[in-house]
Design a protein around this motif. Sequence first.
Motif, PDB file in Angstrom:
ATOM      1  N   GLU A 134       0.849  -1.196   0.000  1.00 16.57           N
ATOM      2  CA  GLU A 134       0.000   0.000   0.000  1.00 16.57           C
ATOM      3  C   GLU A 134       0.883   1.244   0.000  1.00 16.57           C
ATOM      4  O   GLU A 134       1.173   1.827   1.023  1.00 16.57           O
ATOM      5  N   TYR A 162      -4.683   8.290  -6.278  1.00 16.15           N
ATOM      6  CA  TYR A 162      -4.540   8.872  -4.933  1.00 16.15           C
ATOM      7  C   TYR A 162      -3.127   8.744  -4.391  1.00 16.15           C
ATOM      8  O   TYR A 162      -2.836   9.202  -3.297  1.00 16.15           O
ATOM      9  N   TYR A 272     -17.362  -5.547   1.789  1.00 15.57           N
ATOM     10  CA  TYR A 272     -17.371  -5.879   3.220  1.00 15.57           C
ATOM     11  C   TYR A 272     -18.480  -5.124   3.927  1.00 15.57           C
ATOM     12  O   TYR A 272     -19.176  -5.667   4.781  1.00 15.57           O
TER      13      TYR A 272
ATOM     14  N   THR B  13      -2.494  -2.384   8.127  1.00 16.63           N
ATOM     15  CA  THR B  13      -2.597  -2.165   6.688  1.00 16.63           C
ATOM     16  C   THR B  13      -4.009  -2.547   6.248  1.00 16.63           C
ATOM     17  O   THR B  13      -4.745  -3.193   6.989  1.00 16.63           O
ATOM     18  N   LEU B  14      -4.357  -2.143   5.055  1.00 18.08           N
ATOM     19  CA  LEU B  14      -5.688  -2.478   4.529  1.00 18.08           C
ATOM     20  C   LEU B  14      -5.865  -3.989   4.477  1.00 18.08           C
ATOM     21  O   LEU B  14      -6.928  -4.511   4.790  1.00 18.08           O
ATOM     22  N   PHE B  18      -8.781  -6.196   6.146  1.00 19.37           N
ATOM     23  CA  PHE B  18      -9.650  -7.113   5.398  1.00 19.37           C
ATOM     24  C   PHE B  18      -9.661  -8.485   6.077  1.00 19.37           C
ATOM     25  O   PHE B  18     -10.710  -9.130   6.158  1.00 19.37           O
ATOM     26  N   MET B  46     -17.961  -2.162  11.169  1.00 17.55           N
ATOM     27  CA  MET B  46     -18.255  -0.860  10.571  1.00 17.55           C
ATOM     28  C   MET B  46     -17.133   0.145  10.869  1.00 17.55           C
ATOM     29  O   MET B  46     -16.786   0.971  10.037  1.00 17.55           O
ATOM     30  N   ILE B  49     -14.298  -0.596   8.553  1.00 10.65           N
ATOM     31  CA  ILE B  49     -14.591  -0.106   7.200  1.00 10.65           C
ATOM     32  C   ILE B  49     -14.356   1.401   7.143  1.00 10.65           C
ATOM     33  O   ILE B  49     -13.770   1.927   6.197  1.00 10.65           O
ATOM     34  N   SER B  52     -10.668   1.871   7.072  1.00 11.71           N
ATOM     35  CA  SER B  52     -10.114   1.494   5.766  1.00 11.71           C
ATOM     36  C   SER B  52     -10.314   2.623   4.770  1.00 11.71           C
ATOM     37  O   SER B  52      -9.413   2.991   4.029  1.00 11.71           O
ATOM     38  N   ASN B  53     -11.526   3.179   4.777  1.00  9.76           N
ATOM     39  CA  ASN B  53     -11.814   4.280   3.857  1.00  9.76           C
ATOM     40  C   ASN B  53     -10.948   5.491   4.137  1.00  9.76           C
ATOM     41  O   ASN B  53     -10.474   6.150   3.216  1.00  9.76           O
ATOM     42  N   LYS B  55      -8.055   5.453   5.314  1.00 11.85           N
ATOM     43  CA  LYS B  55      -6.654   5.196   4.951  1.00 11.85           C
ATOM     44  C   LYS B  55      -6.393   5.575   3.503  1.00 11.85           C
ATOM     45  O   LYS B  55      -5.273   5.890   3.128  1.00 11.85           O
ATOM     46  N   ILE B  56      -7.437   5.460   2.686  1.00  8.95           N
ATOM     47  CA  ILE B  56      -7.278   5.869   1.291  1.00  8.95           C
ATOM     48  C   ILE B  56      -7.752   7.314   1.208  1.00  8.95           C
ATOM     49  O   ILE B  56      -8.930   7.594   1.295  1.00  8.95           O
ATOM     50  N   ASP B  57      -6.792   8.195   1.087  1.00 13.78           N
ATOM     51  CA  ASP B  57      -7.118   9.602   0.980  1.00 13.78           C
ATOM     52  C   ASP B  57      -7.633   9.831  -0.437  1.00 13.78           C
ATOM     53  O   ASP B  57      -6.867   9.905  -1.386  1.00 13.78           O
ATOM     54  N   LEU B  58      -8.960   9.906  -0.571  1.00 17.88           N
ATOM     55  CA  LEU B  58      -9.568   9.913  -1.911  1.00 17.88           C
ATOM     56  C   LEU B  58      -9.490  11.283  -2.584  1.00 17.88           C
ATOM     57  O   LEU B  58     -10.489  11.840  -3.010  1.00 17.88           O
TER      58      LEU B  58
END
Lengths: 405, 77
Positions: A134, A162, A272, B13-14, B18, B46, B49, B52-53, B55-58
């Motif tokens: 990642e 990103y 998920y 980590t993601l 998971f 939840m 989740i 996780s979201n 962690k990804i800087d969108l």
Amino acid sequence: MSVYTVEQLNNYILSMFRNDYLLHDVSVRGEISNCKYHSSGHIYFTLKDAASNLSCVMFASNASKLKFTLENGMEAEVRGSVENYVRDGKYQLYAKSVIKGDAGNLAVRFEELKKRLREEGLFDEDIKQPIPKEVKKLGIVTASTGAAVRDIISISKRRNPYVELILYPAQVQGEGAKESIVKGIDALTQYGVDVIIVGRGGGSMEDLWAFNEEEVAQAIFNCPIPVISAVGHETDFTIADFVADLRAPTPSAAAELAVSEIGPVLDAIEDYSERIYYTMDRIIRLRRMESEQFKKRILLASPKQKINAKRMECARFEDKFSGSMQEILKSRKNMLSLYIERMKRVSVLDRLNGGLAYVSDENHKRMTSVGQFEEGKNFELRLKDGVVHAQTVTVTRDDLCKKED
Amino acid sequence: MDEKEIVSGTESTLEEDFEKLEELLKEMEREDIGIEEAFDCYAKGMELIKQSNSKIDLVEKKVKLLSDNLTTEDFEE
């Protein structure tokens, strides 16, 4: 014995030089000295080593192709033909090309350095760092123009827009290239990135040479951040490739190795989220159904329910009883009316009303046969409106009603 | 709810997230799971989740040029 002119001899020597297989195309290594750039564009210099000197000339047509300036003291490998200069009776090297340093021996140097660094353990597989899956910040050491940087940027962005790309614009060939690459690795290490791609696009062995320098190899080896090498084409192998944590065959491939696709990751998170939600929903519905069933069972087992059941049973009995009572009453009523009808048929009063009389003796005992009568005996005749006291005169027996008896 | 476990999730980590989600789902799919236990799993899931979201800087990033003094500027592609 023939006698020749000086010119004839020198021309003869020239032709001998020209016919020699070695002298008409030879490479000579040495140090440049007495270097003179003539206004005509020709370059005159002497190539020397510790024991010997060689006059050299490079004509303007060849000199104009040189990418660097010849300087005294420079190690060089000069390629050309050795010829006799007829006017002066001097032989000299007519240079066609010059390779700086002992770069002419690149292949040998490459093998030597590779062998030494391998022995020193710089290529050991077990010290190679894994490439993180990642990557958020990707460092790139390469030229800021050209196909390599364009490929890395476009592939990284396509796979994951990103990811932050930090480019150190390095000089990747020529004088100062190795220093620039080392600086780039250091700068990105200090700045802080997750992975560094070090590389450049395709080129000649000389073009790629910076990636075969020991300084670059050491910088990659000592870099605490995982390094992916991406030098030239798939067939090009450099020292940097051996020492890097991962070798990518091309800059494009390096971007693919460094940046994982974000699409499937986002899909997985979504998936998920849905699975957790629906699983919870299912559990709640299941448990609710179960509790409904328990509720039913508890209600069934409660005293109230039992009383209700008894009450219902009572009501049922009541219905049953009242039903049968009604039945009984009804049948009795029917019977009564039947009796009444029968009574009516046998009623004395009716007969009296019809004009008949009820015959009885003095003691009101019913008399139905002549046998009960005696001459002179008193009897009574009851009619509808009163009683007649009478006395028997005669008795005559006949069989008028015998059949009916 | 185990706060510690959730907090430690930010370090993971993601891929690890998971794996945890997979475990929670397996737990939730157990026949005999109690409703409180299931809710606990649900809340943890939840939260994972959400993490996780985050962690990804969108946000799409611009390519930056790094200079020797470690300052950056936007790279004109």
